[in-house]
Design an enzyme around this catalytic site. Structure first.
Site, mmCIF file in Angstrom:
data_model
loop_
_atom_site.group_PDB
_atom_site.id
_atom_site.type_symbol
_atom_site.label_atom_id
_atom_site.label_comp_id
_atom_site.label_asym_id
_atom_site.label_seq_id
_atom_site.Cartn_x
_atom_site.Cartn_y
_atom_site.Cartn_z
ATOM 1 N N CYS A 18 0.827 -1.209 0.000
ATOM 2 C CA CYS A 18 0.000 0.000 0.000
ATOM 3 C C CYS A 18 0.865 1.264 0.000
ATOM 4 O O CYS A 18 1.457 1.590 -1.006
ATOM 5 C CB CYS A 18 -0.988 -0.020 1.158
ATOM 6 S SG CYS A 18 -2.374 1.128 0.899
ATOM 7 N N HIS B 75 -3.577 -5.013 0.446
ATOM 8 C CA HIS B 75 -3.090 -5.398 1.773
ATOM 9 C C HIS B 75 -3.061 -6.927 1.924
ATOM 10 O O HIS B 75 -3.986 -7.525 2.483
ATOM 11 C CB HIS B 75 -3.968 -4.786 2.864
ATOM 12 C CG HIS B 75 -3.719 -3.328 3.086
ATOM 13 N ND1 HIS B 75 -2.849 -2.852 4.042
ATOM 14 C CD2 HIS B 75 -4.208 -2.246 2.444
ATOM 15 C CE1 HIS B 75 -2.826 -1.531 3.994
ATOM 16 N NE2 HIS B 75 -3.637 -1.135 3.035
ATOM 17 N N GLU C 221 -1.340 -8.630 3.953
ATOM 18 C CA GLU C 221 -1.112 -9.058 5.334
ATOM 19 C C GLU C 221 -2.395 -9.498 6.026
ATOM 20 O O GLU C 221 -2.356 -10.208 7.033
ATOM 21 C CB GLU C 221 -0.422 -7.948 6.131
ATOM 22 C CG GLU C 221 -1.286 -6.744 6.477
ATOM 23 C CD GLU C 221 -1.317 -5.687 5.392
ATOM 24 O OE1 GLU C 221 -1.676 -4.532 5.701
ATOM 25 O OE2 GLU C 221 -0.993 -6.013 4.227
#
Length: 253
Positions: free
Chosen positions: A115, A223, A225
């Protein structure tokens, strides 16, 4: 006796606890992805040149996760003037991450940009950013939904088309994948040696690497994660990053 895991420096963000107490923070999901999927030791970095130096970070860490964050890269870093559309800034983080990216590219030290980190990589290599993607003709709103649970905010939102035969295609085994979307800014002009390999349906760049860099430089606008161990797109990205960090750490020993 077990071998110590290589260290991944996680770029932290400046924040205020309860609106008053200055702190450096990092999302738990970043640490979880590094520790449980990349199988590395997560180390939160206070991204502020008053406390750390790039040379120290390169010596202590084997790789870096360039995280997302609400503040944006200051447009002065790519030769433009700030406007209200550019939002908030974190000049201290800029002062650490941009030279850090350039040093990692030169040394072959792995990093994974996410990001804001994706945008930092582009700016570090001489690229520019749009202050607000949703204001451009024909573009969709890529920002985080204003309401809802974490599951709803990080839900898969749109497809990414990947370059056939490219690095992301080979790693993910597909030329089209679904990802979440939680960003306002995006790449305008790619920096030198920046190769864009993934685009959203509206043409927004979403996946890149640095051409001819000796190390891992894959970076994404979404994202990964979020629930990285369960997502079929996120998991191979963090696993490949972990493998690259281990390989770099082995050269130091």
């Amino acid at each position: 006796m077990s071998t110590a895991r290589p260290v991944v420096g996680i770029i932290g963000n400046s924040t205020l606890i309860q609106g008053h107490y200055p702190a450096h923070s990092g999302g738990t999901m970043n640490s979880a992805a590094v520790a449980q999927v990349a199988d590395c030791l997560p180390l939160l970095i206070p991204a502020d040149p008053r406390y750390v130096a790039v040379e120290e970070l390169l010596a202590v860490c084997d790789g870096f996760l360039l995280t997302g964050g609400r503040p944006n890269v200051h447009p002065a870093e790519y030769g433009e003037d700030p406007t209200p559309a550019h939002g908030e800034f974190d000049r201290c983080r800029d002062a650490i991450t941009l030279p850090l990216v350039r040093e990692c590219v030169a040394r072959g030290q792995p990093f994974f940009g996410v990001c804001r980190g994706f945008q930092e990589v582009n700016v570090a290599m001489g690229g520019t950013l749009y202050p607000e993607i949703r204001d451009l003709p024909g573009r969709m709103n890529h920002r985080m939904p204003p309401d809802g649970t974490l599951e709803e905010r990080f839900a898969l939102r749109h497809k990414i088309s990947l370059t056939p035969g490219g690095r992301f295609h080979k790693l993910l085994g597909a030329t089209e994948v679904m990802v979440n979307s939680l960003h306002g800014q995006g790449i305008k002009d790619p920096g030198q040696r920046i190769v864009i390999e993934g685009h959203a349906p509206d043409g927004t760049p979403e996946a890149l690497y640095v051409r001819d860099a000796p190390g891992f430089t894959l970076s994404v606008q979404w994202h990964p994660e979020w629930q990285a161990g369960m997502d079929p797109v996120s998991r191979p990205l963090f696993q490949a990053f972990g493998d690259a960090v281990r390989a770099f750490a082995a050269t130091r020993r």
